[in-house]
Design a protein around this motif. Structure first.
Motif, PDB file in Angstrom:
ATOM      1  N   SER A   1      63.778  26.802  42.189  1.00 15.66           N
ATOM      2  CA  SER A   1      62.677  25.995  41.657  1.00 15.66           C
ATOM      3  C   SER A   1      63.152  25.119  40.501  1.00 15.66           C
ATOM      4  CB  SER A   1      61.531  26.905  41.197  1.00 15.66           C
ATOM      5  OG  SER A   1      60.996  27.635  42.272  1.00 15.66           O
ATOM      6  N   TRP A   2      63.995  25.667  39.628  1.00 15.50           N
ATOM      7  CA  TRP A   2      64.535  24.879  38.514  1.00 15.50           C
ATOM      8  C   TRP A   2      65.380  23.712  39.025  1.00 15.50           C
ATOM      9  CZ3 TRP A   2      63.812  24.529  33.418  1.00 15.50           C
ATOM     10  CH2 TRP A   2      64.779  23.882  32.648  1.00 15.50           C
ATOM     11  N   TRP A   3      66.186  23.975  40.041  1.00 14.63           N
ATOM     12  CA  TRP A   3      67.029  22.913  40.592  1.00 14.63           C
ATOM     13  C   TRP A   3      66.194  21.853  41.314  1.00 14.63           C
ATOM     14  CZ3 TRP A   3      68.234  21.877  45.896  1.00 14.63           C
ATOM     15  CH2 TRP A   3      69.250  20.926  46.073  1.00 14.63           C
ATOM     16  N   LEU A   4      65.219  22.295  42.096  1.00 17.33           N
ATOM     17  CA  LEU A   4      64.395  21.335  42.837  1.00 17.33           C
ATOM     18  C   LEU A   4      63.548  20.480  41.905  1.00 17.33           C
ATOM     19  CD1 LEU A   4      63.173  23.360  45.949  1.00 17.33           C
ATOM     20  CD2 LEU A   4      64.787  21.463  45.882  1.00 17.33           C
ATOM     21  N   THR A   5      62.933  21.101  40.904  1.00 14.86           N
ATOM     22  CA  THR A   5      62.120  20.314  39.974  1.00 14.86           C
ATOM     23  C   THR A   5      62.980  19.321  39.203  1.00 14.86           C
ATOM     24  OG1 THR A   5      62.339  22.132  38.377  1.00 14.86           O
ATOM     25  CG2 THR A   5      60.320  22.043  39.689  1.00 14.86           C
ATOM     26  N   GLY A   6      64.222  19.688  38.913  1.00 22.03           N
ATOM     27  CA  GLY A   6      65.118  18.737  38.264  1.00 22.03           C
ATOM     28  C   GLY A   6      65.374  17.520  39.124  1.00 22.03           C
ATOM     29  N   ARG A   7      65.577  17.730  40.421  1.00 24.48           N
ATOM     30  CA  ARG A   7      65.778  16.600  41.339  1.00 24.48           C
ATOM     31  C   ARG A   7      64.509  15.777  41.501  1.00 24.48           C
ATOM     32  NH1 ARG A   7      70.085  16.134  44.576  1.00 24.48           N
ATOM     33  NH2 ARG A   7      68.789  15.050  46.109  1.00 24.48           N
ATOM     34  N   LEU A   8      63.361  16.462  41.579  1.00 23.46           N
ATOM     35  CA  LEU A   8      62.109  15.727  41.742  1.00 23.46           C
ATOM     36  C   LEU A   8      61.767  14.902  40.518  1.00 23.46           C
ATOM     37  CD1 LEU A   8      59.894  18.427  43.514  1.00 23.46           C
ATOM     38  CD2 LEU A   8      60.923  16.396  44.543  1.00 23.46           C
ATOM     39  N   LEU A   9      62.097  15.400  39.332  1.00 26.42           N
ATOM     40  CA  LEU A   9      61.748  14.703  38.097  1.00 26.42           C
ATOM     41  C   LEU A   9      62.834  13.742  37.626  1.00 26.42           C
ATOM     42  CD1 LEU A   9      60.128  17.635  36.090  1.00 26.42           C
ATOM     43  CD2 LEU A   9      58.974  15.797  37.317  1.00 26.42           C
ATOM     44  N   ARG A  10      63.920  13.617  38.366  1.00 21.04           N
ATOM     45  CA  ARG A  10      64.976  12.701  37.963  1.00 21.04           C
ATOM     46  C   ARG A  10      64.484  11.252  37.862  1.00 21.04           C
ATOM     47  NH1 ARG A  10      70.147  13.409  41.450  1.00 21.04           N
ATOM     48  NH2 ARG A  10      69.878  15.497  40.554  1.00 21.04           N
ATOM     49  N   PRO A  11      63.674  10.753  38.825  1.00 19.24           N
ATOM     50  CA  PRO A  11      63.143   9.388  38.650  1.00 19.24           C
ATOM     51  C   PRO A  11      62.274   9.246  37.401  1.00 19.24           C
ATOM     52  CG  PRO A  11      62.893  10.114  40.916  1.00 19.24           C
ATOM     53  CD  PRO A  11      63.319  11.312  40.143  1.00 19.24           C
ATOM     54  N   LEU A  12      61.548  10.320  37.036  1.00 16.42           N
ATOM     55  CA  LEU A  12      60.727  10.252  35.832  1.00 16.42           C
ATOM     56  C   LEU A  12      61.599  10.115  34.583  1.00 16.42           C
ATOM     57  CD1 LEU A  12      57.769  10.314  34.996  1.00 16.42           C
ATOM     58  CD2 LEU A  12      57.962  12.784  34.735  1.00 16.42           C
TER      59      LEU A  12
ATOM     60  N   ILE B   1      63.342  -0.858  36.428  1.00 16.74           N
ATOM     61  CA  ILE B   1      63.724   0.454  36.946  1.00 16.74           C
ATOM     62  C   ILE B   1      64.315   0.315  38.345  1.00 16.74           C
ATOM     63  CG2 ILE B   1      62.885   2.753  37.541  1.00 16.74           C
ATOM     64  CD1 ILE B   1      60.687   2.350  35.480  1.00 16.74           C
ATOM     65  N   ALA B   2      63.655  -0.475  39.201  1.00 16.81           N
ATOM     66  CA  ALA B   2      64.142  -0.729  40.569  1.00 16.81           C
ATOM     67  C   ALA B   2      64.470   0.584  41.280  1.00 16.81           C
ATOM     68  CB  ALA B   2      65.355  -1.656  40.545  1.00 16.81           C
ATOM     69  N   LEU B   3      63.488   1.467  41.318  1.00 17.58           N
ATOM     70  CA  LEU B   3      63.684   2.799  41.899  1.00 17.58           C
ATOM     71  C   LEU B   3      63.725   2.709  43.418  1.00 17.58           C
ATOM     72  CD1 LEU B   3      63.901   5.802  41.090  1.00 17.58           C
ATOM     73  CD2 LEU B   3      61.429   5.956  41.452  1.00 17.58           C
ATOM     74  N   ASP B   4      64.713   3.360  44.023  1.00 16.81           N
ATOM     75  CA  ASP B   4      64.820   3.427  45.477  1.00 16.81           C
ATOM     76  C   ASP B   4      64.238   4.750  45.976  1.00 16.81           C
ATOM     77  OD1 ASP B   4      66.170   0.989  45.433  1.00 16.81           O
ATOM     78  OD2 ASP B   4      68.114   1.979  45.161  1.00 16.81           O
TER      79      ASP B   4
ATOM     80  N   GLN C   1      55.700   4.682  43.281  1.00 16.26           N
ATOM     81  CA  GLN C   1      54.571   3.835  42.903  1.00 16.26           C
ATOM     82  C   GLN C   1      54.482   3.675  41.393  1.00 16.26           C
ATOM     83  OE1 GLN C   1      51.108   5.562  44.721  1.00 16.26           O
ATOM     84  NE2 GLN C   1      51.804   5.168  46.807  1.00 16.26           N
ATOM     85  N   LEU C   2      54.751   4.772  40.649  1.00 15.10           N
ATOM     86  CA  LEU C   2      54.747   4.677  39.191  1.00 15.10           C
ATOM     87  C   LEU C   2      55.832   3.731  38.699  1.00 15.10           C
ATOM     88  CD1 LEU C   2      53.792   5.630  36.396  1.00 15.10           C
ATOM     89  CD2 LEU C   2      55.371   7.568  36.608  1.00 15.10           C
ATOM     90  N   ALA C   3      57.035   3.819  39.276  1.00 15.19           N
ATOM     91  CA  ALA C   3      58.125   2.933  38.870  1.00 15.19           C
ATOM     92  C   ALA C   3      57.808   1.480  39.211  1.00 15.19           C
ATOM     93  CB  ALA C   3      59.424   3.370  39.543  1.00 15.19           C
ATOM     94  N   ASP C   4      57.244   1.234  40.406  1.00 11.37           N
ATOM     95  CA  ASP C   4      56.886  -0.140  40.783  1.00 11.37           C
ATOM     96  C   ASP C   4      55.792  -0.691  39.871  1.00 11.37           C
ATOM     97  OD1 ASP C   4      58.735   0.060  42.786  1.00 11.37           O
ATOM     98  OD2 ASP C   4      57.276   0.473  44.371  1.00 11.37           O
ATOM     99  N   THR C   5      54.819   0.155  39.525  1.00  8.37           N
ATOM    100  CA  THR C   5      53.772  -0.286  38.601  1.00  8.37           C
ATOM    101  C   THR C   5      54.351  -0.615  37.233  1.00  8.37           C
ATOM    102  OG1 THR C   5      52.176   1.122  39.760  1.00  8.37           O
ATOM    103  CG2 THR C   5      51.567   0.361  37.565  1.00  8.37           C
ATOM    104  N   PHE C   6      55.295   0.197  36.778  1.00  8.76           N
ATOM    105  CA  PHE C   6      55.941  -0.053  35.491  1.00  8.76           C
ATOM    106  C   PHE C   6      56.730  -1.361  35.536  1.00  8.76           C
ATOM    107  CE2 PHE C   6      59.072   0.654  32.124  1.00  8.76           C
ATOM    108  CZ  PHE C   6      58.255   1.113  31.102  1.00  8.76           C
ATOM    109  N   ASP C   7      57.433  -1.619  36.648  1.00  9.14           N
ATOM    110  CA  ASP C   7      58.167  -2.878  36.788  1.00  9.14           C
ATOM    111  C   ASP C   7      57.221  -4.076  36.803  1.00  9.14           C
ATOM    112  OD1 ASP C   7      60.598  -1.634  36.808  1.00  9.14           O
ATOM    113  OD2 ASP C   7      60.778  -1.560  38.997  1.00  9.14           O
ATOM    114  N   ALA C   8      56.090  -3.926  37.499  1.00  7.45           N
ATOM    115  CA  ALA C   8      55.110  -5.022  37.511  1.00  7.45           C
ATOM    116  C   ALA C   8      54.543  -5.274  36.120  1.00  7.45           C
ATOM    117  CB  ALA C   8      53.975  -4.693  38.497  1.00  7.45           C
ATOM    118  N   MET C   9      54.309  -4.187  35.366  1.00  5.51           N
ATOM    119  CA  MET C   9      53.837  -4.359  33.994  1.00  5.51           C
ATOM    120  C   MET C   9      54.884  -5.083  33.143  1.00  5.51           C
ATOM    121  SD  MET C   9      52.941  -1.440  31.167  1.00  5.51           S
ATOM    122  CE  MET C   9      54.698  -1.119  31.016  1.00  5.51           C
ATOM    123  N   LEU C  10      56.161  -4.756  33.354  1.00  4.04           N
ATOM    124  CA  LEU C  10      57.225  -5.443  32.618  1.00  4.04           C
ATOM    125  C   LEU C  10      57.288  -6.922  32.990  1.00  4.04           C
ATOM    126  CD1 LEU C  10      60.149  -2.831  32.681  1.00  4.04           C
ATOM    127  CD2 LEU C  10      58.633  -3.427  30.786  1.00  4.04           C
ATOM    128  N   ASP C  11      57.035  -7.243  34.270  1.00  3.77           N
ATOM    129  CA  ASP C  11      56.998  -8.654  34.676  1.00  3.77           C
ATOM    130  C   ASP C  11      55.907  -9.403  33.927  1.00  3.77           C
ATOM    131  OD1 ASP C  11      59.095  -8.320  36.422  1.00  3.77           O
ATOM    132  OD2 ASP C  11      57.808  -7.882  38.140  1.00  3.77           O
TER     133      ASP C  11
END
Length: 384
Positions: free
Chosen positions: A113-124, A143-146, A154-164
């Motif tokens: 669980s610790w390893w998986l949550t680390g991978r899931l939260l890496r984009p954050l 951010i240009a998250l893939d 969606q959060l990363a794209d929204t953040f990029d749009a806000m930066l634009d």
């Protein structure tokens, strides 16, 4: 506690509870099965392995001689012939194995669980790092998250749009400050030059020219400052609203601009009907005045201006120079003229349509401009 730690405790705890429940149920079922199987198993030893003095009366050594304790010692005989002890030993060994399995599962559950949550939260963490690096000089970073189109993407794209939007706003603010500084500095420079040149030879004729030039530049500065104040007020919003007779406002503005239209050889026609809106009468009057004045000034001799007011909104059309369709939206930006930034031949500062847009948005309305292929512009304003 971090999100990663909370998610680890949550998922690891849930997995542990489920595992304990399943293994506990398995252990209970196994105990019931062992109970049933043990009762059906015939426990005993060969008769020849039982000493003569321990046999029943009908089990004579003459029939089956005693062969001694070579294959079944007394302790083994006692264990084998007692099913309860055998059952307890079997269940105990199963319980020990299950407890060891539970311990291993719990450790693995929290570690995975610790390893998986680390991978899931890496984009954050990537989003957080970009946000921490942001400043007025690094607004170009994205951010240009893939990856899959999940919530973090969606959060990363929204953040990029806000930066634009933020980058465009900052660029617009910088351009506005530069243009405003230029517009305010130009009249002062002209006045200083007129004073220096005029006072070098202070003849009555020269003083009259200097006076006229200074008055003209003073009026230009006043118009610019007044326009900036109205623009700031429109962008700030309305302090209050009242019912405004828009038909009366349009009629007054058209009547006030008839002398300007006559001097330019432009015909003005108005078609109105009763329309009432909620807003600020002073700002709405300034909005209509800017539209009518722009339509008259940016026209050709012999052209016409048509003002139409209906329930759908206010439309102002004119017959002027050809406006490239790609330049129409730029006319609503401050200090933007058709001939280029701050270089237009007219006496305006390029704030007319930007003031109109600010006032319309302050009234929760919409404004749209359309270029006529034959020349001229049509501006439509819709107010609630």
């Amino acid at each position: 506690m971090t999100v990663r730690a909370r998610m680890t405790l949550l998922y690891g705890g849930l997995f542990t509870v489920i595992t304990l429940g399943v293994l506990g149920a398995v252990l209970w079922i196994q105990e019931r099965i062992v109970d049933g199987r043990v009762q059906d198993v015939p426990f005993g030893v060969p008769l020849s392995g039982i000493p003569c003095d321990q046999r029943a009366a009908e089990q004579s050594c003459r029939k089956v001689p005693f062969e001694g304790p070579l294959s079944f010692p007394e302790e083994a005989s006692k264990r084998v012939v007692e099913p309860e002890r055998f059952q307890e030993s079997l269940v105990g060994s199963q319980r020990l194995v299950i407890l060891v399995a539970i311990a291993v599962i719990v450790v693995l559950a929290f570690a995975v669980s610790w390893w998986l949550t680390g991978r899931l939260l890496r984009p954050l963490h990537r989003i957080t790092g970009t946000a921490r690096r942001l400043s007025l000089t690094t607004l170009h970073e994205r951010i240009a998250l893939d990856g899959p189109q999940d919530e973090l993407k969606q959060l990363a794209d929204t953040f990029d749009a806000m930066l634009d939007r933020l980058e465009r706003a900052v660029d617009s603010q910088r351009r506005f400050v530069a243009n405003a500084s230029h517009e305010l500095r130009t009249p002062l420079a002209v006045q200083r030059t007129a004073i220096e040149v005029g006072l070098a030879d202070p003849s009555p004729e020269r003083l009259a020219v200097v006076r006229a030039e200074m008055l003209r530049n003073t009026r230009r500065s006043e118009r610019l400052i007044d326009g900036l104040l109205v623009l700031a007020q429109g962008e700030r919003g309305l302090d209050g609203r009242a019912l405004v007779d828009l038909e009366a406002v349009v009629g007054q503005v058209v009547g006030d601009h008839l002398p300007l239209a006559e001097r330019g050889g432009v015909a003005v026609a108005a078609a109105t009907r009763p329309v009432t809106v909620a807003g600020d009468e002073v700002l709405l009057t300034r909005m209509v005045a800017n539209l009518v004045e722009n339509a008259i000034r940016h026209n050709r001799p012999g052209g016409d201006v048509r003002v139409e007011l209906s329930e759908e909104g206010l439309v102002v059309r004119n017959t002027g120079p050809v406006v490239p369709p790609g330049k129409v939206d730029e006319l609503f930006e401050p200090f933007r003229r058709l001939a280029g930034d701050r270089t237009g031949p007219g006496g305006g500062a390029g704030l007319g349509l930007s003031i109109v847009a600010a006032i319309v948005h302050a009234h929760d309305g919409t404004v749209r401009a359309t270029a006529d292929p034959a020349g001229g512009l049509s501006v439509a304003v819709a107010l609630p």
